[in-house]
Design an enzyme around this catalytic site. Structure first.
Site, PDB file in Angstrom:
ATOM      1  N   HIS A 361     -19.032  -8.028  -0.212  1.00  0.00           N
ATOM      2  CA  HIS A 361     -18.809  -7.496  -1.564  1.00  0.00           C
ATOM      3  C   HIS A 361     -19.801  -8.039  -2.578  1.00  0.00           C
ATOM      4  O   HIS A 361     -19.575  -7.961  -3.790  1.00  0.00           O
ATOM      5  CB  HIS A 361     -17.401  -7.845  -2.041  1.00  0.00           C
ATOM      6  CG  HIS A 361     -16.305  -7.215  -1.262  1.00  0.00           C
ATOM      7  ND1 HIS A 361     -15.713  -6.024  -1.618  1.00  0.00           N
ATOM      8  CD2 HIS A 361     -15.693  -7.607  -0.125  1.00  0.00           C
ATOM      9  CE1 HIS A 361     -14.772  -5.724  -0.743  1.00  0.00           C
ATOM     10  NE2 HIS A 361     -14.744  -6.665   0.172  1.00  0.00           N
ATOM     11  N   LYS A 552     -14.791  -6.097 -17.527  1.00  0.00           N
ATOM     12  CA  LYS A 552     -15.105  -6.622 -16.188  1.00  0.00           C
ATOM     13  C   LYS A 552     -15.214  -8.132 -16.328  1.00  0.00           C
ATOM     14  O   LYS A 552     -15.238  -8.654 -17.436  1.00  0.00           O
ATOM     15  CB  LYS A 552     -16.426  -6.027 -15.652  1.00  0.00           C
ATOM     16  CG  LYS A 552     -17.582  -6.161 -16.638  1.00  0.00           C
ATOM     17  CD  LYS A 552     -18.800  -5.331 -16.224  1.00  0.00           C
ATOM     18  CE  LYS A 552     -18.579  -3.838 -16.425  1.00  0.00           C
ATOM     19  NZ  LYS A 552     -19.027  -3.084 -15.240  1.00  0.00           N
ATOM     20  N   ARG A 553     -15.318  -8.858 -15.231  1.00  0.00           N
ATOM     21  CA  ARG A 553     -15.490 -10.309 -15.321  1.00  0.00           C
ATOM     22  C   ARG A 553     -16.778 -10.597 -16.070  1.00  0.00           C
ATOM     23  O   ARG A 553     -17.729  -9.823 -16.054  1.00  0.00           O
ATOM     24  CB  ARG A 553     -15.531 -10.920 -13.915  1.00  0.00           C
ATOM     25  CG  ARG A 553     -14.202 -10.981 -13.211  1.00  0.00           C
ATOM     26  CD  ARG A 553     -13.235 -11.914 -13.896  1.00  0.00           C
ATOM     27  NE  ARG A 553     -13.661 -13.292 -13.886  1.00  0.00           N
ATOM     28  CZ  ARG A 553     -13.110 -14.268 -13.122  1.00  0.00           C
ATOM     29  NH1 ARG A 553     -12.125 -13.960 -12.292  1.00  0.00           N
ATOM     30  NH2 ARG A 553     -13.527 -15.509 -13.151  1.00  0.00           N
ATOM     31  N   LYS A 558     -23.880  -8.914 -14.931  1.00  0.00           N
ATOM     32  CA  LYS A 558     -23.224  -7.695 -15.451  1.00  0.00           C
ATOM     33  C   LYS A 558     -23.748  -7.375 -16.859  1.00  0.00           C
ATOM     34  O   LYS A 558     -23.567  -6.289 -17.365  1.00  0.00           O
ATOM     35  CB  LYS A 558     -21.709  -7.908 -15.429  1.00  0.00           C
ATOM     36  CG  LYS A 558     -21.117  -8.044 -14.018  1.00  0.00           C
ATOM     37  CD  LYS A 558     -19.630  -8.388 -14.080  1.00  0.00           C
ATOM     38  CE  LYS A 558     -19.038  -8.631 -12.700  1.00  0.00           C
ATOM     39  NZ  LYS A 558     -18.721  -7.415 -11.950  1.00  0.00           N
ATOM     40  N   THR A 662     -15.936  -0.823  -9.502  1.00  0.00           N
ATOM     41  CA  THR A 662     -14.830   0.129  -9.315  1.00  0.00           C
ATOM     42  C   THR A 662     -14.315   0.584 -10.679  1.00  0.00           C
ATOM     43  O   THR A 662     -13.789   1.679 -10.823  1.00  0.00           O
ATOM     44  CB  THR A 662     -13.694  -0.526  -8.494  1.00  0.00           C
ATOM     45  OG1 THR A 662     -13.475  -1.840  -8.993  1.00  0.00           O
ATOM     46  CG2 THR A 662     -14.038  -0.574  -7.024  1.00  0.00           C
ATOM     47  N   LYS A 666     -13.035   4.385 -12.276  1.00  0.00           N
ATOM     48  CA  LYS A 666     -11.799   4.612 -13.029  1.00  0.00           C
ATOM     49  C   LYS A 666     -12.105   5.298 -14.367  1.00  0.00           C
ATOM     50  O   LYS A 666     -11.404   6.213 -14.778  1.00  0.00           O
ATOM     51  CB  LYS A 666     -11.080   3.268 -13.249  1.00  0.00           C
ATOM     52  CG  LYS A 666     -10.597   2.610 -11.974  1.00  0.00           C
ATOM     53  CD  LYS A 666     -10.287   1.132 -12.132  1.00  0.00           C
ATOM     54  CE  LYS A 666     -10.022   0.473 -10.779  1.00  0.00           C
ATOM     55  NZ  LYS A 666      -9.952  -1.019 -10.859  1.00  0.00           N
TER      56      LYS A 666
HETATM   57  C1  26W Z   1     -15.968 -18.066  -5.234  1.00  0.00           C
HETATM   58  C2  26W Z   1     -16.251 -17.306  -4.176  1.00  0.00           C
HETATM   59  C3  26W Z   1     -16.199 -15.827  -4.430  1.00  0.00           C
HETATM   60  C4  26W Z   1     -17.347 -15.116  -4.207  1.00  0.00           C
HETATM   61  C5  26W Z   1     -17.316 -13.729  -4.305  1.00  0.00           C
HETATM   62  C6  26W Z   1     -15.014 -15.205  -4.807  1.00  0.00           C
HETATM   63  C7  26W Z   1     -14.986 -13.822  -4.912  1.00  0.00           C
HETATM   64  C8  26W Z   1     -16.129 -13.119  -4.654  1.00  0.00           C
HETATM   65  C9  26W Z   1     -16.015 -11.632  -4.716  1.00  0.00           C
HETATM   66  C10 26W Z   1     -16.734 -11.027  -3.567  1.00  0.00           C
HETATM   67  C11 26W Z   1     -16.577 -11.130  -5.933  1.00  0.00           C
HETATM   68  C12 26W Z   1     -16.170  -9.702  -6.179  1.00  0.00           C
HETATM   69  O1  26W Z   1     -15.096  -9.457  -6.636  1.00  0.00           O
HETATM   70  N1  26W Z   1     -17.103  -8.788  -5.877  1.00  0.00           N
HETATM   71  C13 26W Z   1     -16.913  -7.446  -6.359  1.00  0.00           C
HETATM   72  O2  26W Z   1     -16.273  -6.691  -5.342  1.00  0.00           O
HETATM   73  C14 26W Z   1     -16.004  -5.361  -5.790  1.00  0.00           C
HETATM   74  C15 26W Z   1     -15.204  -4.652  -4.695  1.00  0.00           C
HETATM   75  O3  26W Z   1     -16.006  -4.348  -3.623  1.00  0.00           O
HETATM   76  C16 26W Z   1     -17.288  -4.615  -6.137  1.00  0.00           C
HETATM   77  O4  26W Z   1     -16.966  -3.361  -6.642  1.00  0.00           O
HETATM   78  C17 26W Z   1     -18.098  -5.402  -7.160  1.00  0.00           C
HETATM   79  O5  26W Z   1     -19.348  -4.802  -7.357  1.00  0.00           O
HETATM   80  C18 26W Z   1     -18.290  -6.830  -6.694  1.00  0.00           C
HETATM   81  O6  26W Z   1     -18.899  -7.630  -7.699  1.00  0.00           O
END
Ligand code: 26W
Length: 817
Positions: A361, A552-553, A558, A662, A666
């Protein structure tokens, strides 16, 4: 043998009786003395009764059928509120509303009593929630596995514009949607050591953990939409194996007596609030192994029939790894098969590599998890042994394929040697996974060409793509009832489970009645949002202004800073007299964003956004024309109110950085137009809605690579672009910080001398695109036309379509009706 639970019949009277029974005998209060929370809990329990028999039926059938099922392993599930979705899936909305009104209770008041389970950070967690909704609605045998954090994502508050985190006490008022099953608890070991021994000539290893915890499962209902099914989400909570130690207590060492307890419970205590840079904390690895070990044990011993031959496991399940967080499941399955079930190594590996698939992701190198062998070996000594063995076999294959390229073997090794010996979890997932997928076409291509290129060259057939999707039940039918009604009036209700049917709306772009109603719906959604933000945050929204939303975060890639530079530029132009106020189209900019508590730059940017908002909103020179709102604590519930009201969706990440997004989907589905770069799923949105219905700007991914490779000097853009210079100088000059020139110095100097995400390079193109937005918004007919076409042409982004792709390309499973 299922005893048919008497589902109360679908009448207002029956519902009223069931509700009062729950209130009196469930909550133990009579109506007149009941609190809103009592009424909410009683309502939730009443609704769940209507789902119970379906749930038991579904589980029974799933156990009976030999069909292959999907086990979705995710460290995060961002579920959102449950009540409305349960009412929708049972078709009880009207009945419940009428029954409660009969008791002089306002359903919307009870709705607001529900605290959403914030068991996720952002995109990844919400995607998991959309996926289990689609799996259930599509009648695919499936189960979600995760962690029942006692504290979810922090509650964000602002103090003098600064983000302050509060613990998320989501369980304090009770959680009516969960069912604990202590009888199905699992013991999970940690630490200790391994000893090897030979058994009928076979070298074997035995792991003796030093300590263990108990995994207590909590089952959540995942109701299908109008298909009579209810699947299960099983979240694990950690408990001490040994109850409270009375001897130690009686010996006066009170704290010691409970130490084991707290130590164990810490494992599922709180969600790690990072969503990009892993902190590599031991507790995080404990969390990952804890829920994975519980889930595999549960599936093998409770879900599968008792005497099931595990050689045939790939016929019965695919474990989908939601990013690398659950990948420790690979050595765990190997351990179970080899150490406990007596499989030979190759036999076990044969099974294991058919049972897992990995979804990546992210594209940020720093987001890829690596665990130091020192830590992994101490916490999970047997698993490290197994990982070493997997790596040896893998490197033997690499050396066989590329005999004279030892450097390639070193680059591809699951074990990194520098800066310290560590396990690269993405490489382990790629070596073990039957399939590896990205979450948008561009992302999957970049995984093949850059991030995992040598693996893709070695195993081209292993790499595929499944573009993300969102559930139309929550993010259209529930979040936007007015638009839903308009759509259903026009093309019938089939779209809720077949979203591509939205295409049938295209002819209505020329229907004046439809276009009028469409505009009306957007306006009423804006008025609804105005009411919500007034009550929630004391913020006022002008429904006649263009609603420009970025939620978004908070992350530098971003580029919330690009949005803010646009705001400051507009403010500068008006207050400097360069742009007559009457020429500024009324615009309300809404931000929503949480920053990981340890991410200083992100927290500084939040402070700057709030500071700019305070100055702009208090300045009579732009009153009624330019407003900046930043409601705190952006979450699923707020998204459901914000997205239907938006006119413009900000998807402005640096090309090549956002895996998919995502939120972008939406917004488009709710009739907002997108201003965005060619990044993630924006590319596919633009291709489907048409260039004329999308405000594209900025460098493409290959152009970014060229600019960076050639050496990017952000200051050159500052020197060359006067309006950019004025905007940055305004921030640096203290205009938004009561004259304090140091407040935002870190942000400004970072942009001038690093600017890793090319904010300055894309500034002018972005401003130009925003001019095009103002112009387009001035032509109401044309804007409405584009908005309708965005809705009509984005049915592809249903999570049902994503699941359909996973079923066909990765899981080899299907619906069981
Ligand atoms: C701390 C470790 C960590 C690293 C990455 C925790 C969580 C993550 C996630 C992968 C970050 C995340 O939420 N990625 C997002 O995933 C969405 C679903 O596929 C995508 O639509 C976003 O582009 C992506 O940033």
């Amino acid at each position: 043998m299922i005893v048919p639970t008497p589902t109360p019949d679908l009448t207002v009277d029956a519902f009223t009786r069931a509700f009062l029974r729950e209130l009196n005998f469930g909550q133990g209060v009579e109506l007149s003395a009941s609190s809103v929370n009592d009424q909410y809990l009683a309502l939730a329990r009443t609704v769940r009764q209507y789902l119970m028999s379906r749930w038991l039926e579904t589980q029974h059938r799933q156990r009976e059928s030999q069909a292959k099922s999907v086990a979705y392993l995710s460290a995060e599930f961002l579920l959102g509120r449950q009540l409305d979705n349960a009412l929708l899936c049972t078709g009880l909305e009207e009945i419940a509303d009428e029954a409660l009104r009969g008791l002089d209770i306002d359903l919307s008041e009870l709705r607001d009593a529900e605290i959403e389970p914030g068991l996720g950070n952002g995109g990844l967690g919400r995607l998991a929630a959309c996926f289990i909704d689609s799996l259930s609605t599509m009648s695919v045998p499936s189960i979600g596995y995760g962690i029942r954090y006692e504290y979810g994502i922090f509650r964000q508050t602002f103090v003098d514009g600064h983000q302050v985190e509060q613990p998320d006490t989501w369980l304090e008022l009770g959680s009516p949607w969960e069912f604990p099953h202590p009888e199905a608890a699992v013991t999970v070991g940690f630490g200790g050591q391994t000893e090897s021994y030979t058994e009928d000539g076979e070298q074997r290893s035995r792991w003796t953990p030093a300590w263990s915890v108990l995994g207590m499962p909590y089952n959540y209902m995942v109701p299908g939409y109008h298909n009579g099914r209810v699947s299960t989400l099983r979240l694990w909570s950690a408990r001490a194996t040994r109850a409270f130690d009375l001897q130690i207590f009686n010996s006066g060492h009170y704290a010691d007596a409970v130490r084991a307890q707290t130590f164990a419970e810490n494992i599922s205590k709180v969600l790690y609030p990072e969503d990009s840079t892993p902190q590599g904390k031991e507790l995080r690895l404990q969390q990952q192994y804890f829920f994975v070990a519980c889930s595999l044990r549960n599936f093998i011993e409770d879900v599968l029939p008792a005497d099931f031959d595990l050689h045939r496991l790939p016929e019965r399940v695919m474990f989908q790894l939601n990013d690398t967080h659950p990948v420790i499941a690979v050595p765990e399955l190997m351990r179970i098969l080899v150490d406990e079930k007596g499989f030979g190594w190759d036999e076990a590996w044969e099974v294991t590599q058919q049972c897992f698939a990995y979804t990546c992701h992210t594209l940020l190198p720093e987001a890829l998890e690596v665990w130091p062998v020192e830590l992994l070996g101490r916490l999970l000594p047997r698993h490290l042994e197994i990982i070493y063995r997997i790596n040896d076999d893998f490197l033997a294959q690499v050396r066989a394929t590329y005999p004279r390229d030892e450097l390639k073997a070193r680059r591809m090794s699951i074990i990194a040697e520098h800066p310290e010996r560590a396990v690269r979890m993405a490489y382990l997932a790629t070596v073990a996974g039957a399939k590896v997928n990205g979450v948008a076409e561009l992302h999957s291509q970049l995984l093949r060409d850059k991030v995992l290129d040598e693996f893709a060259t070695l195993w081209p057939e292993k790499f595929t793509n499944v573009t993300n999707g969102v559930t139309p039940r929550r993010f259209l039918r529930l979040a936007n009832p007015e638009l839903s009604r308009l759509i259903t009036d026009a093309i019938g209700g089939g779209w809720v489970t077949d979203l591509e049917r939205l295409r049938e709306l295209e002819p209505f772009v020329d229907d004046p009645e439809f276009t009028r109603r469409f505009r009306d719906v957007k306006r009423r959604n804006k008025l609804r949002l105005a009411g919500v933000l007034e009550k929630r945050d004391g913020l006022t929204v002008d429904p006649d202004s263009l609603l420009d939303v970025m939620v978004k975060r908070l992350h530098e890639y971003k580029r919330q800073m690009l949005k803010l530079l646009h705001v400051v530029t507009l403010y500068d132009r008006v207050t400097s007299g360069e742009l007559p106020i009457e020429e500024l189209a009324p615009r309300t900019i809404v931000f929503g964003a949480k920053a990981a508590p340890g991410y200083k730059m992100a927290k500084d940017i939040i402070w700057l956004i709030n500071s700019v908002a305070a100055t702009v909103n208090a300045d009579p020179r732009v009153e009624g024309r330019l407003k900046v709102l930043f409601p705190a604590n952006y979450n699923v519930t707020l998204a459901e109110k914000l997205i239907p009201a938006a006119d413009l969706s900000e998807q402005i990440s640096l090309a090549g950085k956002e895996a998919s997004g995502t939120g972008n989907m939406k917004f488009a589905l709710n009739g907002a137009l997108t201003i965005g770069t060619d990044d993630g799923a924006n590319v596919e949105i633009r291709q489907l809605v048409g260039d004329e219905n999308f405000f594209l700007f900025g460098l493409t991914e290959p152009e970014v690579t060229t600019v960076v490779d050639k050496g990017y000097r952000p200051a050159a853009y500052y020197e060359a672009n006067e309006s950019l210079r004025r905007a940055l100088d305004m921030i640096a000059s203290g205009t938004f910080s009561h004259g304090d020139r140091h407040a935002f110095e870190p942000i400004v100097s970072n942009l001038l001398y690093q600017d890793r995400f090319l904010v300055l390079a894309d500034y002018q193109a972005y401003l130009d695109a925003q001019e095009r937005v103002d112009e387009a918004y001035g032509d109401e007919e044309a804007w409405t036309r584009s908005a309708i076409l965005n809705v009509a042409r984005t049915g592809f982004f249903s999570s049902d379509r994503s699941i359909h792709d996973y079923l066909g390309r990765i899981w080899g499973a299907g619906p069981v009706h």
